[in-house]
Scaffold this motif. Structure first.
Motif, PDB file in Angstrom:
ATOM      1  N   GLY A 194     -33.615 -38.765  25.702  1.00 36.72           N
ATOM      2  CA  GLY A 194     -34.345 -37.791  26.505  1.00 36.72           C
ATOM      3  C   GLY A 194     -35.499 -38.458  27.220  1.00 36.72           C
ATOM      4  O   GLY A 194     -35.839 -39.608  26.970  1.00 36.72           O
ATOM      5  N   HIS A 195     -36.098 -37.706  28.103  1.00 36.27           N
ATOM      6  CA  HIS A 195     -37.233 -38.216  28.855  1.00 36.27           C
ATOM      7  C   HIS A 195     -38.267 -37.105  28.943  1.00 36.27           C
ATOM      8  O   HIS A 195     -37.956 -35.994  29.369  1.00 36.27           O
ATOM      9  CB  HIS A 195     -36.791 -38.636  30.253  1.00 36.27           C
ATOM     10  CG  HIS A 195     -37.929 -39.097  31.099  1.00 36.27           C
ATOM     11  ND1 HIS A 195     -38.536 -40.315  30.912  1.00 36.27           N
ATOM     12  CD2 HIS A 195     -38.590 -38.505  32.111  1.00 36.27           C
ATOM     13  CE1 HIS A 195     -39.502 -40.447  31.789  1.00 36.27           C
ATOM     14  NE2 HIS A 195     -39.564 -39.366  32.524  1.00 36.27           N
ATOM     15  N   ALA A 196     -39.466 -37.386  28.515  1.00 35.00           N
ATOM     16  CA  ALA A 196     -40.542 -36.395  28.542  1.00 35.00           C
ATOM     17  C   ALA A 196     -41.878 -37.116  28.461  1.00 35.00           C
ATOM     18  O   ALA A 196     -41.938 -38.302  28.153  1.00 35.00           O
ATOM     19  CB  ALA A 196     -40.401 -35.417  27.382  1.00 35.00           C
ATOM     20  N   LEU A 197     -42.930 -36.399  28.711  1.00 30.89           N
ATOM     21  CA  LEU A 197     -44.272 -36.946  28.551  1.00 30.89           C
ATOM     22  C   LEU A 197     -44.563 -37.150  27.071  1.00 30.89           C
ATOM     23  O   LEU A 197     -44.062 -36.410  26.223  1.00 30.89           O
ATOM     24  CB  LEU A 197     -45.303 -36.007  29.155  1.00 30.89           C
ATOM     25  CG  LEU A 197     -45.215 -35.785  30.653  1.00 30.89           C
ATOM     26  CD1 LEU A 197     -46.225 -34.738  31.097  1.00 30.89           C
ATOM     27  CD2 LEU A 197     -45.437 -37.092  31.402  1.00 30.89           C
ATOM     28  N   ALA A 198     -45.380 -38.126  26.764  1.00 28.65           N
ATOM     29  CA  ALA A 198     -45.740 -38.401  25.372  1.00 28.65           C
ATOM     30  C   ALA A 198     -46.522 -37.229  24.781  1.00 28.65           C
ATOM     31  O   ALA A 198     -47.314 -36.590  25.467  1.00 28.65           O
ATOM     32  CB  ALA A 198     -46.579 -39.665  25.293  1.00 28.65           C
ATOM     33  N   PHE A 199     -46.273 -36.944  23.497  1.00 28.34           N
ATOM     34  CA  PHE A 199     -46.961 -35.861  22.810  1.00 28.34           C
ATOM     35  C   PHE A 199     -48.401 -36.210  22.475  1.00 28.34           C
ATOM     36  O   PHE A 199     -49.233 -35.349  22.308  1.00 28.34           O
ATOM     37  CB  PHE A 199     -46.252 -35.505  21.496  1.00 28.34           C
ATOM     38  CG  PHE A 199     -44.894 -34.912  21.699  1.00 28.34           C
ATOM     39  CD1 PHE A 199     -44.730 -33.721  22.355  1.00 28.34           C
ATOM     40  CD2 PHE A 199     -43.780 -35.563  21.213  1.00 28.34           C
ATOM     41  CE1 PHE A 199     -43.481 -33.172  22.522  1.00 28.34           C
ATOM     42  CE2 PHE A 199     -42.524 -35.025  21.371  1.00 28.34           C
ATOM     43  CZ  PHE A 199     -42.369 -33.832  22.033  1.00 28.34           C
ATOM     44  N   GLY A 200     -48.686 -37.487  22.300  1.00 31.51           N
ATOM     45  CA  GLY A 200     -50.013 -37.908  21.905  1.00 31.51           C
ATOM     46  C   GLY A 200     -50.288 -37.695  20.427  1.00 31.51           C
ATOM     47  O   GLY A 200     -51.429 -37.672  19.995  1.00 31.51           O
ATOM     48  N   LYS A 201     -49.229 -37.516  19.635  1.00 30.62           N
ATOM     49  CA  LYS A 201     -49.378 -37.317  18.199  1.00 30.62           C
ATOM     50  C   LYS A 201     -48.483 -38.299  17.465  1.00 30.62           C
ATOM     51  O   LYS A 201     -47.451 -38.731  17.982  1.00 30.62           O
ATOM     52  CB  LYS A 201     -48.984 -35.895  17.798  1.00 30.62           C
ATOM     53  CG  LYS A 201     -49.926 -34.848  18.319  1.00 30.62           C
ATOM     54  CD  LYS A 201     -49.595 -33.491  17.743  1.00 30.62           C
ATOM     55  CE  LYS A 201     -50.578 -32.456  18.241  1.00 30.62           C
ATOM     56  NZ  LYS A 201     -50.334 -31.157  17.643  1.00 30.62           N
ATOM     57  N   LEU A 202     -48.880 -38.636  16.252  1.00 34.43           N
ATOM     58  CA  LEU A 202     -48.106 -39.528  15.408  1.00 34.43           C
ATOM     59  C   LEU A 202     -46.807 -38.848  15.002  1.00 34.43           C
ATOM     60  O   LEU A 202     -46.794 -37.654  14.689  1.00 34.43           O
ATOM     61  CB  LEU A 202     -48.914 -39.886  14.165  1.00 34.43           C
ATOM     62  CG  LEU A 202     -48.244 -40.796  13.147  1.00 34.43           C
ATOM     63  CD1 LEU A 202     -48.007 -42.174  13.744  1.00 34.43           C
ATOM     64  CD2 LEU A 202     -49.110 -40.892  11.914  1.00 34.43           C
ATOM     65  N   ILE A 203     -45.722 -39.599  14.991  1.00 36.70           N
ATOM     66  CA  ILE A 203     -44.439 -39.089  14.517  1.00 36.70           C
ATOM     67  C   ILE A 203     -43.978 -40.002  13.392  1.00 36.70           C
ATOM     68  O   ILE A 203     -43.896 -41.208  13.552  1.00 36.70           O
ATOM     69  CB  ILE A 203     -43.388 -39.056  15.635  1.00 36.70           C
ATOM     70  CG1 ILE A 203     -43.828 -38.105  16.741  1.00 36.70           C
ATOM     71  CG2 ILE A 203     -42.026 -38.656  15.088  1.00 36.70           C
ATOM     72  CD1 ILE A 203     -42.930 -38.107  17.952  1.00 36.70           C
ATOM     73  N   VAL A 204     -43.699 -39.399  12.228  1.00 34.66           N
ATOM     74  CA  VAL A 204     -43.262 -40.138  11.050  1.00 34.66           C
ATOM     75  C   VAL A 204     -41.881 -39.630  10.671  1.00 34.66           C
ATOM     76  O   VAL A 204     -41.648 -38.426  10.617  1.00 34.66           O
ATOM     77  CB  VAL A 204     -44.240 -39.921   9.871  1.00 34.66           C
ATOM     78  CG1 VAL A 204     -43.774 -40.663   8.642  1.00 34.66           C
ATOM     79  CG2 VAL A 204     -45.643 -40.355  10.255  1.00 34.66           C
ATOM     80  N   THR A 205     -40.950 -40.558  10.408  1.00 35.07           N
ATOM     81  CA  THR A 205     -39.605 -40.147  10.008  1.00 35.07           C
ATOM     82  C   THR A 205     -39.303 -40.635   8.604  1.00 35.07           C
ATOM     83  O   THR A 205     -39.723 -41.710   8.190  1.00 35.07           O
ATOM     84  CB  THR A 205     -38.532 -40.710  10.956  1.00 35.07           C
ATOM     85  OG1 THR A 205     -38.558 -42.124  10.898  1.00 35.07           O
ATOM     86  CG2 THR A 205     -38.754 -40.251  12.375  1.00 35.07           C
ATOM     87  N   HIS A 206     -38.623 -39.829   7.877  1.00 32.45           N
ATOM     88  CA  HIS A 206     -38.025 -40.184   6.585  1.00 32.45           C
ATOM     89  C   HIS A 206     -36.764 -39.363   6.536  1.00 32.45           C
ATOM     90  O   HIS A 206     -36.791 -38.195   6.163  1.00 32.45           O
ATOM     91  CB  HIS A 206     -38.969 -39.853   5.427  1.00 32.45           C
ATOM     92  CG  HIS A 206     -38.447 -40.332   4.112  1.00 32.45           C
ATOM     93  ND1 HIS A 206     -37.637 -39.555   3.332  1.00 32.45           N
ATOM     94  CD2 HIS A 206     -38.591 -41.504   3.453  1.00 32.45           C
ATOM     95  CE1 HIS A 206     -37.330 -40.211   2.235  1.00 32.45           C
ATOM     96  NE2 HIS A 206     -37.897 -41.404   2.291  1.00 32.45           N
ATOM     97  N   GLU A 207     -35.684 -39.993   6.996  1.00 35.20           N
ATOM     98  CA  GLU A 207     -34.440 -39.262   7.242  1.00 35.20           C
ATOM     99  C   GLU A 207     -34.125 -38.297   6.131  1.00 35.20           C
ATOM    100  O   GLU A 207     -34.225 -38.663   4.975  1.00 35.20           O
ATOM    101  CB  GLU A 207     -33.283 -40.244   7.441  1.00 35.20           C
ATOM    102  CG  GLU A 207     -33.474 -41.131   8.638  1.00 35.20           C
ATOM    103  CD  GLU A 207     -33.518 -40.397   9.974  1.00 35.20           C
ATOM    104  OE1 GLU A 207     -32.900 -39.333  10.094  1.00 35.20           O
ATOM    105  OE2 GLU A 207     -34.167 -40.893  10.884  1.00 35.20           O
ATOM    106  N   PRO A 208     -33.770 -37.088   6.406  1.00 34.06           N
ATOM    107  CA  PRO A 208     -33.549 -36.456   7.702  1.00 34.06           C
ATOM    108  C   PRO A 208     -34.772 -35.721   8.252  1.00 34.06           C
ATOM    109  O   PRO A 208     -34.640 -34.896   9.128  1.00 34.06           O
ATOM    110  CB  PRO A 208     -32.443 -35.460   7.396  1.00 34.06           C
ATOM    111  CG  PRO A 208     -32.774 -34.988   6.012  1.00 34.06           C
ATOM    112  CD  PRO A 208     -33.334 -36.226   5.314  1.00 34.06           C
ATOM    113  N   PHE A 209     -35.945 -36.020   7.748  1.00 28.31           N
ATOM    114  CA  PHE A 209     -37.139 -35.266   8.130  1.00 28.31           C
ATOM    115  C   PHE A 209     -37.974 -36.016   9.160  1.00 28.31           C
ATOM    116  O   PHE A 209     -38.138 -37.217   9.080  1.00 28.31           O
ATOM    117  CB  PHE A 209     -37.991 -34.961   6.897  1.00 28.31           C
ATOM    118  CG  PHE A 209     -37.220 -34.253   5.817  1.00 28.31           C
ATOM    119  CD1 PHE A 209     -36.893 -32.931   5.955  1.00 28.31           C
ATOM    120  CD2 PHE A 209     -36.804 -34.935   4.685  1.00 28.31           C
ATOM    121  CE1 PHE A 209     -36.163 -32.276   4.979  1.00 28.31           C
ATOM    122  CE2 PHE A 209     -36.076 -34.291   3.704  1.00 28.31           C
ATOM    123  CZ  PHE A 209     -35.752 -32.959   3.855  1.00 28.31           C
ATOM    124  N   VAL A 210     -38.531 -35.275  10.102  1.00 28.32           N
ATOM    125  CA  VAL A 210     -39.441 -35.825  11.110  1.00 28.32           C
ATOM    126  C   VAL A 210     -40.679 -34.943  11.110  1.00 28.32           C
ATOM    127  O   VAL A 210     -40.607 -33.747  11.379  1.00 28.32           O
ATOM    128  CB  VAL A 210     -38.805 -35.841  12.514  1.00 28.32           C
ATOM    129  CG1 VAL A 210     -39.779 -36.383  13.542  1.00 28.32           C
ATOM    130  CG2 VAL A 210     -37.512 -36.647  12.508  1.00 28.32           C
TER     131      VAL A 210
END
Length: 44
Positions: free
Chosen positions: A4-20
């Protein structure tokens, strides 16, 4: 795969499959809830 293509959220994103989530604490809580079976269930 999801692309996808979008503007940055400006927030941290942490993944631990299957959770984001936004923090490692939130992913830990989600994983704990999943293991405990408190995330919800399908009713058939």
């Amino acid at each position: 795969m999801l692309l996808g293509h979008a503007l940055a959220f400006g927030k941290l994103i942490v993944t631990h499959e299957p959770f984001v989530m936004n923090t490692e604490q939130q992913t830990g809580e989600a994983y704990h809830d999943y293991q405990a079976g408190t995330c919800g269930r399908w009713v058939t």
